[in-house]
Design an enzyme around this catalytic site. Structure first.
Site, PDB file in Angstrom:
ATOM      1  N   GLY A  69       0.803  -1.224   0.000  1.00 26.47           N
ATOM      2  CA  GLY A  69       0.000   0.000   0.000  1.00 26.47           C
ATOM      3  C   GLY A  69       0.836   1.274   0.000  1.00 26.47           C
ATOM      4  O   GLY A  69       0.324   2.351   0.327  1.00 26.47           O
ATOM      5  N   THR A  71       1.958   3.082  -2.525  1.00 28.13           N
ATOM      6  CA  THR A  71       1.469   4.074  -3.480  1.00 28.13           C
ATOM      7  C   THR A  71       0.267   4.825  -2.894  1.00 28.13           C
ATOM      8  O   THR A  71       0.165   6.047  -2.996  1.00 28.13           O
ATOM      9  CB  THR A  71       1.051   3.373  -4.792  1.00 28.13           C
ATOM     10  OG1 THR A  71       2.075   2.436  -5.163  1.00 28.13           O
ATOM     11  CG2 THR A  71       0.842   4.354  -5.914  1.00 28.13           C
ATOM     12  N   TRP A  72      -0.603   4.084  -2.258  1.00 30.81           N
ATOM     13  CA  TRP A  72      -1.808   4.669  -1.644  1.00 30.81           C
ATOM     14  C   TRP A  72      -1.424   5.586  -0.487  1.00 30.81           C
ATOM     15  O   TRP A  72      -1.915   6.720  -0.388  1.00 30.81           O
ATOM     16  CB  TRP A  72      -2.712   3.530  -1.157  1.00 30.81           C
ATOM     17  CG  TRP A  72      -4.084   3.925  -0.762  1.00 30.81           C
ATOM     18  CD1 TRP A  72      -4.736   5.098  -1.080  1.00 30.81           C
ATOM     19  CD2 TRP A  72      -4.993   3.150   0.020  1.00 30.81           C
ATOM     20  NE1 TRP A  72      -5.994   5.086  -0.532  1.00 30.81           N
ATOM     21  CE2 TRP A  72      -6.179   3.913   0.146  1.00 30.81           C
ATOM     22  CE3 TRP A  72      -4.928   1.884   0.618  1.00 30.81           C
ATOM     23  CZ2 TRP A  72      -7.290   3.437   0.853  1.00 30.81           C
ATOM     24  CZ3 TRP A  72      -6.028   1.412   1.317  1.00 30.81           C
ATOM     25  CH2 TRP A  72      -7.195   2.174   1.420  1.00 30.81           C
ATOM     26  N   HIS A 141      11.550   1.672   1.738  1.00 26.02           N
ATOM     27  CA  HIS A 141      11.192   0.261   1.933  1.00 26.02           C
ATOM     28  C   HIS A 141      12.188  -0.409   2.880  1.00 26.02           C
ATOM     29  O   HIS A 141      12.155  -1.625   3.068  1.00 26.02           O
ATOM     30  CB  HIS A 141      11.224  -0.484   0.599  1.00 26.02           C
ATOM     31  CG  HIS A 141      10.035  -0.226  -0.284  1.00 26.02           C
ATOM     32  ND1 HIS A 141       8.748  -0.179   0.203  1.00 26.02           N
ATOM     33  CD2 HIS A 141       9.932  -0.030  -1.622  1.00 26.02           C
ATOM     34  CE1 HIS A 141       7.913   0.043  -0.803  1.00 26.02           C
ATOM     35  NE2 HIS A 141       8.604   0.149  -1.911  1.00 26.02           N
ATOM     36  N   ARG A 164       0.486  -5.078   5.703  1.00 26.63           N
ATOM     37  CA  ARG A 164      -0.607  -5.785   5.019  1.00 26.63           C
ATOM     38  C   ARG A 164      -0.476  -7.268   5.307  1.00 26.63           C
ATOM     39  O   ARG A 164       0.648  -7.744   5.563  1.00 26.63           O
ATOM     40  CB  ARG A 164      -0.459  -5.515   3.517  1.00 26.63           C
ATOM     41  CG  ARG A 164      -1.563  -6.031   2.659  1.00 26.63           C
ATOM     42  CD  ARG A 164      -1.284  -5.755   1.190  1.00 26.63           C
ATOM     43  NE  ARG A 164      -2.482  -5.962   0.388  1.00 26.63           N
ATOM     44  CZ  ARG A 164      -2.534  -5.909  -0.929  1.00 26.63           C
ATOM     45  NH1 ARG A 164      -1.441  -5.618  -1.620  1.00 26.63           N
ATOM     46  NH2 ARG A 164      -3.653  -6.133  -1.582  1.00 26.63           N
ATOM     47  N   LYS A 299      -5.545  -4.849  -8.169  1.00 26.33           N
ATOM     48  CA  LYS A 299      -6.905  -5.151  -7.715  1.00 26.33           C
ATOM     49  C   LYS A 299      -7.335  -4.238  -6.562  1.00 26.33           C
ATOM     50  O   LYS A 299      -8.496  -3.904  -6.418  1.00 26.33           O
ATOM     51  CB  LYS A 299      -6.989  -6.601  -7.243  1.00 26.33           C
ATOM     52  CG  LYS A 299      -7.147  -7.619  -8.350  1.00 26.33           C
ATOM     53  CD  LYS A 299      -7.581  -8.938  -7.754  1.00 26.33           C
ATOM     54  CE  LYS A 299      -8.202  -9.844  -8.796  1.00 26.33           C
ATOM     55  NZ  LYS A 299      -8.619 -11.132  -8.210  1.00 26.33           N
ATOM     56  N   GLY A 300      -6.377  -3.973  -5.688  1.00 25.29           N
ATOM     57  CA  GLY A 300      -6.653  -3.052  -4.587  1.00 25.29           C
ATOM     58  C   GLY A 300      -7.650  -3.574  -3.561  1.00 25.29           C
ATOM     59  O   GLY A 300      -8.450  -2.804  -3.042  1.00 25.29           O
TER      60      GLY A 300
HETATM   61  P1  A3P Z   1      -2.777  -5.650  -5.348  1.00 23.18           P
HETATM   62  O1  A3P Z   1      -1.658  -6.115  -6.210  1.00 23.18           O
HETATM   63  O2  A3P Z   1      -3.189  -6.659  -4.327  1.00 23.18           O
HETATM   64  O3  A3P Z   1      -3.934  -5.109  -6.116  1.00 23.18           O
HETATM   65  P2  A3P Z   1       2.575  -0.808  -3.338  1.00 23.18           P
HETATM   66  O4  A3P Z   1       1.996   0.531  -3.608  1.00 23.18           O
HETATM   67  O5  A3P Z   1       3.214  -0.916  -1.980  1.00 23.18           O
HETATM   68  O6  A3P Z   1       3.432  -1.286  -4.442  1.00 23.18           O
HETATM   69  O7  A3P Z   1       1.339  -1.801  -3.221  1.00 23.18           O
HETATM   70  C1  A3P Z   1       0.579  -2.126  -4.352  1.00 23.18           C
HETATM   71  C2  A3P Z   1      -0.756  -2.690  -3.904  1.00 23.18           C
HETATM   72  O8  A3P Z   1      -1.592  -1.613  -3.437  1.00 23.18           O
HETATM   73  C3  A3P Z   1      -1.474  -3.327  -5.064  1.00 23.18           C
HETATM   74  O9  A3P Z   1      -2.241  -4.379  -4.484  1.00 23.18           O
HETATM   75  C4  A3P Z   1      -2.330  -2.167  -5.561  1.00 23.18           C
HETATM   76  O10 A3P Z   1      -3.421  -2.557  -6.339  1.00 23.18           O
HETATM   77  C5  A3P Z   1      -2.756  -1.541  -4.242  1.00 23.18           C
HETATM   78  N1  A3P Z   1      -3.146  -0.135  -4.389  1.00 23.18           N
HETATM   79  C6  A3P Z   1      -2.562   0.813  -5.144  1.00 23.18           C
HETATM   80  N2  A3P Z   1      -3.204   1.972  -5.034  1.00 23.18           N
HETATM   81  C7  A3P Z   1      -4.240   1.772  -4.179  1.00 23.18           C
HETATM   82  C8  A3P Z   1      -5.283   2.613  -3.686  1.00 23.18           C
HETATM   83  N3  A3P Z   1      -5.397   3.879  -4.054  1.00 23.18           N
HETATM   84  N4  A3P Z   1      -6.172   2.062  -2.827  1.00 23.18           N
HETATM   85  C9  A3P Z   1      -6.061   0.766  -2.455  1.00 23.18           C
HETATM   86  N5  A3P Z   1      -5.109  -0.071  -2.905  1.00 23.18           N
HETATM   87  C10 A3P Z   1      -4.195   0.425  -3.757  1.00 23.18           C
END
Ligand code: A3P
Length: 332
Positions: A69, A71-72, A141, A164, A299-300
């Site tokens: 998460g 990026t979020w 990270h 997570r 998928k998120g």
């Molecule tokens: P999934 O591959 O399970 O969909 P990171 O940002 O640490 O690389 O993590 C990526 C994961 O966060 C991915 O999970 C991605 O889809 C999910 N993600 C990215 N943006 C998001 C958002 N705005 N809200 C919720 N999940 C998000």
């Protein structure tokens, strides 16, 4: 080396040539942790006393395992901390379109709004951090134990960690790694995670390092968030985050729905469908990895592990994680 802090070529060679490696996953085992080899020079630079990282009052570091998460969290923290300069746009139709598109998160990938420290330092661009306005927002990270004391022992530096369910993290990581290694079997990545040898492993060390630090002084230096809780109640997470960085929402902001505006701006559906985050978009910062902006939005959700693991595999990983976290007060 414009930042002046990267190890010299031969010095770096002598450090890395002695490290255990996993060439297929491009990992090196540095100070007991399996790290992307391209980050290691950046981490060495950040650790270097008086060399790499110059702390500043009010620094906020977002920390996470990859695929948990990041990026979020980058989007939410940026939108919250920059809300005076860049108000989050209200719901569609409430305001003029021009203002809505003006927000940086509608034009840029979150990774281009919040720099990743080890990537920046590894590229010899550590001095770019000095140009960021205060309070600075940055991400890492790196395991807690690998960060310099100027971050971890600094009461004026705040860390926000997101974790997570490791099962979903591994599935997400596999989908990500497959973009570079299309043939890699899920089982191979799963095994390496169980053995504590996949990217940013051991993952339980990563989580525990920040969890223990958050227990020592939760209100002031480390805020511990969970992806699943954020999905369940993102507004609550945003309020916590704002309080933690010393920018709580005023009654007027609450009344105006600013929290909800931030949640909407950073939501998975909204971000994934932006032009800049469509599969073809390539962020300048991430270009060297050949991962497109779109690869950070898949998928998120939660529970995708059930589509990739047998119940036995899930039980095995759960048991390992449970055993490693035993006594910490943390569980998944
Ligand atoms: P999934 O591959 O399970 O969909 P990171 O940002 O640490 O690389 O993590 C990526 C994961 O966060 C991915 O999970 C991605 O889809 C999910 N993600 C990215 N943006 C998001 C958002 N705005 N809200 C919720 N999940 C998000």
């Amino acid at each position: 080396d414009p930042g002046g802090v990267l190890p010299q070529e031969d010095e770096y060679e002598s450090i890395v040539s002695s490290l255990p490696s996993n060439p297929k996953l491009q990992l090196l085992c540095y100070q007991g942790k399996w790290l992307l080899e391209s980050w290691v020079p950046g981490i060495i630079a950040i650790q270097r006393p008086g060399g790499g990282f110059a702390p500043r009052h009010g620094d906020v570091v977002l920390a996470s395992l990859p695929k948990c998460g990041t990026t979020w969290l980058k989007a939410l923290a940026f939108a919250t901390m920059a809300r005076r300069a860049h108000p989050p746009p209200p719901a569609a139709g409430d305001d003029d379109e021009r203002r809505q598109r003006h927000h940086p998160l509608l034009r840029l990938n979150p990774h281009d709004c919040v720099p990743s420290m080890e990537k920046l330092f590894a590229a010899g661009l550590g001095s770019k951090m000095d140009a960021l306005p205060s309070p600075r927002l940055m991400a890492t990270h790196v395991h807690h134990s690998l960060l310099p004391a100027s971050i971890t022992d600094n009461p004026h530096c705040k860390i926000i960690y997101i974790c997570r369910d490791p099962k979903d993290m591994i599935v997400s990581l596999w989908h990500f790694v497959r973009r570079r290694l299309p043939e890699i079997p899920f089982l191979e990545l799963f095994e390496s995670a169980c053995e504590g040898r996949c990217l940013s492993s051991p993952i339980w060390d990563h989580i525990l390092g920040y969890w223990n630090a958050s227990k020592t002084s939760p209100e002031t230096t480390v805020l511990f968030l969970r992806y699943e809780e954020l999905l369940h109640d993102p507004a609550d997470g945003v309020r916590k985050l704002a309080r933690f960085v010393g920018q709580p929402f005023s009654p007027e902001e609450e009344e105006a729905g600013v929290v909800e505006d931030i949640v909407r701006l950073c939501s998975f559906e909204q971000m994934k469908n932006l032009e800049v985050n469509k599969a073809a978009g390539l962020s300048p910062v991430l270009q060297q990895n050949a991962y497109t902006n779109g690869s950070f939005f898949r998928k998120g959700g939660t529970g995708d592990w059930a589509n990739h693991m047998t119940p036995e595999m899930a039980e095995r990983l759960d048991a390992i994680v449970e055993e490693k976290l035993r006594g910490s007060g943390l569980s998944f």
